[in-house]
Structures are given as structure tokens and as C-alpha cells.
Design a protein around this motif. Structure first.
Motif, PDB file in Angstrom:
ATOM      1  N   GLY A   1       9.743   7.500   8.330  1.00 45.97           N
ATOM      2  CA  GLY A   1      10.418   7.246   7.436  1.00 45.97           C
ATOM      3  C   GLY A   1       9.740   7.098   6.278  1.00 45.97           C
ATOM      4  N   GLN A   2       8.789   7.047   6.492  1.00 46.20           N
ATOM      5  CA  GLN A   2       7.479   7.416   5.190  1.00 46.20           C
ATOM      6  C   GLN A   2       8.333   9.066   4.108  1.00 46.20           C
ATOM      7  OE1 GLN A   2       5.224   4.541   5.015  1.00 46.20           O
ATOM      8  NE2 GLN A   2       4.529   6.360   3.471  1.00 46.20           N
TER       9      GLN A   2
ATOM     10  N   LYS B   1       4.822   5.695  -4.860  1.00 45.04           N
ATOM     11  CA  LYS B   1       3.991   4.554  -4.536  1.00 45.04           C
ATOM     12  C   LYS B   1       4.496   5.111  -3.068  1.00 45.04           C
ATOM     13  CE  LYS B   1       3.671  -0.163  -3.620  1.00 45.04           C
ATOM     14  NZ  LYS B   1       3.983  -1.684  -3.657  1.00 45.04           N
ATOM     15  N   ILE B   2       5.504   5.369  -2.060  1.00 50.73           N
ATOM     16  CA  ILE B   2       5.222   6.226  -0.793  1.00 50.73           C
ATOM     17  C   ILE B   2       5.073   6.793  -1.013  1.00 50.73           C
ATOM     18  CG2 ILE B   2       7.271   6.653   1.076  1.00 50.73           C
ATOM     19  CD1 ILE B   2       8.817   4.411  -0.060  1.00 50.73           C
ATOM     20  N   ALA B   3       4.384   8.622  -1.430  1.00 53.95           N
ATOM     21  CA  ALA B   3       4.217   9.528  -1.728  1.00 53.95           C
ATOM     22  C   ALA B   3       2.946   9.447  -1.791  1.00 53.95           C
ATOM     23  CB  ALA B   3       4.788  10.573  -3.140  1.00 53.95           C
ATOM     24  N   GLU B   4       2.393   8.769  -2.119  1.00 51.92           N
ATOM     25  CA  GLU B   4       0.551   8.681  -2.270  1.00 51.92           C
ATOM     26  C   GLU B   4       0.220   7.759  -1.189  1.00 51.92           C
ATOM     27  OE1 GLU B   4      -0.823   9.285  -4.492  1.00 51.92           O
ATOM     28  OE2 GLU B   4       0.337  10.357  -6.136  1.00 51.92           O
ATOM     29  N   PHE B   5       0.673   6.979  -0.523  1.00 53.18           N
ATOM     30  CA  PHE B   5       0.285   6.897   0.658  1.00 53.18           C
ATOM     31  C   PHE B   5       0.236   7.672   1.588  1.00 53.18           C
ATOM     32  CE2 PHE B   5       0.245   5.452   5.386  1.00 53.18           C
ATOM     33  CZ  PHE B   5      -0.191   4.344   5.385  1.00 53.18           C
ATOM     34  N   ALA B   6       1.515   8.692   1.903  1.00 51.90           N
ATOM     35  CA  ALA B   6       1.844   9.899   2.647  1.00 51.90           C
ATOM     36  C   ALA B   6       0.690  11.028   2.298  1.00 51.90           C
ATOM     37  CB  ALA B   6       3.238  10.597   2.544  1.00 51.90           C
ATOM     38  N   ILE B   7       0.321  10.888   1.380  1.00 55.13           N
ATOM     39  CA  ILE B   7      -0.170  12.295   1.034  1.00 55.13           C
ATOM     40  C   ILE B   7      -1.624  12.145   1.494  1.00 55.13           C
ATOM     41  CG2 ILE B   7      -1.755  13.486  -0.694  1.00 55.13           C
ATOM     42  CD1 ILE B   7       2.044  13.395  -2.872  1.00 55.13           C
TER      43      ILE B   7
ATOM     44  N   ASP C   1       0.615  -1.067  -0.152  1.00 55.02           N
ATOM     45  CA  ASP C   1       0.161  -0.341   0.142  1.00 55.02           C
ATOM     46  C   ASP C   1       0.952   1.470  -0.127  1.00 55.02           C
ATOM     47  OD1 ASP C   1       1.066   0.043   3.065  1.00 55.02           O
ATOM     48  OD2 ASP C   1      -0.922   0.108   3.896  1.00 55.02           O
ATOM     49  N   GLY C   2       1.720   1.543  -0.118  1.00 56.06           N
ATOM     50  CA  GLY C   2       2.909   2.708  -0.202  1.00 56.06           C
ATOM     51  C   GLY C   2       3.352   3.172   1.860  1.00 56.06           C
ATOM     52  N   SER C   3       3.171   2.194   2.503  1.00 54.43           N
ATOM     53  CA  SER C   3       3.838   2.167   3.690  1.00 54.43           C
ATOM     54  C   SER C   3       4.689   1.735   3.576  1.00 54.43           C
ATOM     55  CB  SER C   3       2.578   1.824   5.089  1.00 54.43           C
ATOM     56  OG  SER C   3       2.618   0.453   5.153  1.00 54.43           O
ATOM     57  N   VAL C   4       5.639   2.390   5.101  1.00 53.86           N
ATOM     58  CA  VAL C   4       6.795   1.813   5.347  1.00 53.86           C
ATOM     59  C   VAL C   4       7.167   1.602   6.428  1.00 53.86           C
ATOM     60  CG1 VAL C   4       9.376   2.546   5.213  1.00 53.86           C
ATOM     61  CG2 VAL C   4       7.642   3.559   3.523  1.00 53.86           C
ATOM     62  N   ARG C   5       8.318   0.033   6.382  1.00 55.70           N
ATOM     63  CA  ARG C   5       8.729  -0.729   7.812  1.00 55.70           C
ATOM     64  C   ARG C   5       9.843   0.508   8.065  1.00 55.70           C
ATOM     65  NH1 ARG C   5       8.424  -5.787   4.996  1.00 55.70           N
ATOM     66  NH2 ARG C   5       6.240  -6.704   5.965  1.00 55.70           N
ATOM     67  N   HIS C   6       9.763   0.879   9.754  1.00 52.04           N
ATOM     68  CA  HIS C   6      11.235   1.565   9.861  1.00 52.04           C
ATOM     69  C   HIS C   6      12.547   0.382   9.871  1.00 52.04           C
ATOM     70  CE1 HIS C   6      13.449   3.961  13.467  1.00 52.04           C
ATOM     71  NE2 HIS C   6      13.709   4.058  11.942  1.00 52.04           N
ATOM     72  N   ILE C   7      12.575  -0.378  10.546  1.00 54.46           N
ATOM     73  CA  ILE C   7      13.039  -1.590  10.770  1.00 54.46           C
ATOM     74  C   ILE C   7      12.961  -3.226   9.781  1.00 54.46           C
ATOM     75  CG2 ILE C   7      14.626  -2.443  12.999  1.00 54.46           C
ATOM     76  CD1 ILE C   7      13.954  -0.573  14.503  1.00 54.46           C
ATOM     77  N   THR C   8      14.154  -2.867   9.460  1.00 55.42           N
ATOM     78  CA  THR C   8      13.428  -4.543   8.736  1.00 55.42           C
ATOM     79  C   THR C   8      15.047  -5.533   8.928  1.00 55.42           C
ATOM     80  OG1 THR C   8      12.630  -3.462   6.629  1.00 55.42           O
ATOM     81  CG2 THR C   8      13.154  -5.984   6.431  1.00 55.42           C
ATOM     82  N   GLU C   9      14.401  -6.551   9.209  1.00 55.43           N
ATOM     83  CA  GLU C   9      15.356  -7.514   9.835  1.00 55.43           C
ATOM     84  C   GLU C   9      15.455  -8.818   8.950  1.00 55.43           C
ATOM     85  OE1 GLU C   9      16.560 -10.199  13.877  1.00 55.43           O
ATOM     86  OE2 GLU C   9      14.954  -9.116  13.302  1.00 55.43           O
ATOM     87  N   TYR C  10      16.856  -9.084   8.569  1.00 57.34           N
ATOM     88  CA  TYR C  10      17.392 -10.454   7.652  1.00 57.34           C
ATOM     89  C   TYR C  10      17.892 -10.701   8.927  1.00 57.34           C
ATOM     90  CZ  TYR C  10      15.888  -6.758   4.677  1.00 57.34           C
ATOM     91  OH  TYR C  10      15.569  -5.539   3.377  1.00 57.34           O
ATOM     92  N   ASP C  11      18.175 -11.991   8.737  1.00 56.08           N
ATOM     93  CA  ASP C  11      18.764 -12.639   8.750  1.00 56.08           C
ATOM     94  C   ASP C  11      20.460 -12.516   8.151  1.00 56.08           C
ATOM     95  OD1 ASP C  11      20.911 -15.282   8.724  1.00 56.08           O
ATOM     96  OD2 ASP C  11      20.126 -16.907   9.017  1.00 56.08           O
TER      97      ASP C  11
END
Length: 376
Positions: A233-234, A259-265, A199-209
Motif C-alpha cells: 500500500g505504501q 511524504k509516503i516515500a519518506e515514511f517507507a524509506i 506521518d506518511g503511513s497509508v491506510r489500505h482500506i478507507t470506508e466512507y458513508d
């Protein structure tokens, strides 16, 4: 809006702040006065003293204003801050460095090098780029923070690094060494795949192995909760992926920025007072003017890149609201923007002043006048 008139008020205020804070590196404004992160051995310690992630923005403001005014007082601030931050590369403080070396030395030393071609400033920027590149995990991401508690954060990457990687693109541009840019692009691709939701929202912290690079989970970070949308974060996402597009020409990065901008707006409230998290509860109604300033600066660039007037209109309205009732232009106090917040669940960092918020506010105003030093 009359950006020039606002910038003139800021210029007057900054001259007074510079006189009051000679030798200091401000990070926050408390009760109308700056703190000082330049003394890392007393009040703050290694991680939140001289190596604090925002320590390039005071000199960054000076670079922006020097570029606009030519006043040598601003360049004196830049030179002073560079010499102070040189101590970060000493054995005692080096362990405090992190993925935010882009935020520290891009607005400070790289911006100075862009103006006067000072070789020592260029080398400071290249040292910072080398530190950042050294945090790259070959499985595809740049590690964010350090960890003094059993290396639990070895696989943590955060959306903020989408801004830091501009330092790597710059390093390739000045050295012709492709390694820096390759790391930046790999990190951007990994972040696009794993940190940006449908939906264009963003995770702040992404954890990887850290051994395999496999996505593990997300963490709520400085936003309201896991699955929410931390507004700063957005803004980093809009700005960072747009920068990645500019440096690579990869359209998927531009599409991601939009995509991120559209979610924020679509989630900006009618007041244009930006919350800490777009999905936070109605109460407490905590604001973050920092996210407003960064989003505005990013949307100005996005409007120019895409030709879409909507982005410029939103950016201007965000800046108008900041000017109208979220700014302090008095020469008797430090800091410009009011109601800046570091994290939703924080205590000391709620609705205060941040030096980097002021940086992006000034940057956005200068962009409206087409007189901005473009560093990202």
C-alpha cells in the motif's frame, strides 16, 4: 548495477515460460510453475478467474519486453491475452469486473496501443476506463470491490486505486473528454485527505458513508492491522500520487508522494528485504518482494522528478537485493521474484511468486536503462 545483464537473463527465462504456458494467463507461481486464470468457469470462478485483477500483467510483461527487444513472440502474447480478456465484457463475466480495470488493461491494451496504434486495443482501454469511471461515487471516491454480502462494501475505497486512475487520465488524453480526468483527480484528492496519515503511513482500506462521502473508519486489509502500514500500500501511494502529479501538475500530490516515500524509506530494514507491513511484529518475519519491486520503480520516477539522489540510491539498492537473493532466473521454472506475499494474515499467498511483482521488477530495470514503456 548491470540492468542489461539481468534483463537478458529474464528474456531467456521468459521465452521458455511462454512456450510452457501458451494460452494461459498466469497470476501466481506455486512450486516453480504458473497457474492459469484464463479458464474462469472451472477452477477459479468469476471473481478470481478471467476477471482476476492481475490478469493484465502477463501481457504487460510482454509489452515491456517487446518494447525493449522487438521480438514478435512477445507481441503474440499480448494479442492472445487481449482476446482472452475480451470475454470479461460478456454478460456472464461482466459482474466480476471491479476497480482494477486499470491494472488489467493499462499494461495490456493501452501499452499495446502506445506501440502500434491498434484501434481495437485503444477501444479495449476505453471500455476499461468507462467501467472504472462508472464506479465513481459522486461524493468523491471510486468504489473498490464488489460485494455479494449485503452491500457492506459500498463505501470502501482502497489505496491501490491510485494506480488505476492513470487509466482515466489516459482516456481523457485520447478522447479529449474531461470527465475521466476529473473523476481521477477528485478521487486522488479524497484519498490524499483520508487515506494518508500525518506521518506518511497509508491506510489500505478507507470506508466512507456511500450516501454522504463522510469518512467512517479504516480497515486493516492486507496489512498487519488497523493503524499499521502495509508495504505494498505504501508503494501504491508513492507511485500513484506521483502519477497524479504528473497528470495534473498539482504540487500537493507530489508532496504527498514524497511524504509516503519518506515514511517507507525510514522503515526499510537494513537487509532491504521488505516485510509485508512496516509495522508488523518481528515474528513471523514475512516478506513481500512485490512491495520492494514496486517501491523501487516508483522511487526511480520520484528521483527523476525531484532531482533527489536519495530516492535513486534506495531504488537501486532494493533492486540489487532482489537480484542477489530474491530472484530465480532458471529457464526451467516460471516466475522471477521469490517471497512475494499477498496479505499478512493470508495462508495460500505467503512468500510465493506473483506475475505483477515480476512486471514491476522488469519495469524498474528498464527505467534504469531509460528504455521503459511509460504507461502510468
Amino acid at each position: 548495477m548491470d540492468a542489461v545483464s539481468i534483463l537478458k537473463k529474464i528474456d531467456k527465462k521468459l521465452m521458455a515460460s511462454i512456450r510452457r504456458n501458451k494460452g494461459a494467463i498466469p497470476a501466481v507461481t506455486l512450486n516453480g510453475h504458473y497457474d492459469n486464470r484464463a479458464d474462469s468457469n472451472k477452477e477459479f470462478g468469476v471473481d478470481d478467474g478471467l476477471c482476476w485483477w492481475t490478469n493484465g500483467f502477463w501481457g504487460g510483461i510482454a509489452n515491456l519486453m517487446y518494447f525493449w527487444t522487438g521480438n514478435p513472440v512477445y507481441m503474440d502474447v499480448v494479442k492472445e491475452d487481449e482476446e482472452l480478456l475480451d470475454r470479461c465484457y460478456t454478460p456472464s463475466l461482466f459482474p466480476g469486473l471491479h476497480h482494477d480495470t486499470g491494472f488489467m488493461w493499462l499494461p495490456l491494451s493501452v501499452a499495446r496501443y502506445m506501440q502500434d496504434k491498434n484501434e481495437e486495443s485503444k477501444n479495449r482501454g476505453l471500455m476499461a476506463a468507462t467501467v472504472l469511471a462508472g464506479r465513481f461515487n459522486p461524493e468523491g471516491f471510486i468504489r473498490a470491490w464488489n460485494d455479494n454480502n449485503g452491500n457492506k462494501r459500498l463505501g470502501w475505497s482502497i489505496i491501490d486505486s491510485m494506480m488505476n486512475i492513470s487509466l482515466l487520465y489516459w482516456a481523457t488524453a485520447v478522447t479529449a473528454d474531461p470527465r475521466f480526468a476529473k473523476i481521477a483527480t477528485i478521487h486522488a484528492s479524497t484519498t490524499m485527505k483520508n487515506a494518508v496519515r500525518e506521518d506518511g503511513s497509508v491506510r489500505h482500506i478507507t470506508e466512507y458513508d456511500p450516501q454522504t462521502g463522510k469518512y467512517v473508519c479504516e480497515h486493516g486489509g492486507q496489512g498487519y492491522a488497523e493503524g499499521s502500514a502495509w508495504t505494498r500500500g505504501q508503494s501504491w501511494g508513492i507511485y500513484g500520487f506521483l502519477n497524479a502529479y504528473k497528470h495534473t501538475g498539482k504540487k500537493e500530490f507530489l508532496d504527498t508522494s514524497e511524504k509516503i516515500a519518506e515514511f517507507a524509506i525510514s522503515h526499510i530494514p537494513g537487509s532491504y528485504h521488505i516485510p509485508v507491513d512496516y509495522l508488523q511484529p518481528e515474528e513471523p518475519a514475512i516478506e513481500d518482494s512485490t512491495a520492494a519491486a514496486i517501491t523501487a520503480s516508483a522511487l526511480i520516477d520520484l528521483a527523476k522528478e525531484t532531482g533527489k539522489k536519495k530516492y535513486m540510491e534506495v531504488a537501486v539498492r532494493l533492486l540489487e537485493v532482489l537480484d542477489e537473493d530474491r530472484s530465480d532466473y532458471s529457464a526451467d521454472t516460471d516466475g522471477i521474484l521469490l517471497k512475494c506475499t499477498g496479505s499478512y494474515h493470508g495462508t495460500w499467498d505467503r512468500e510465493i511468486g506473483f506475475v505483477y511483482a515480476d512486471y514491476y521488477y522488469i519495469e524498474a530495470l528498464l527505467k534504469l536503462e531509460n528504455k521503459c514503456l511509460m504507461i502510468w
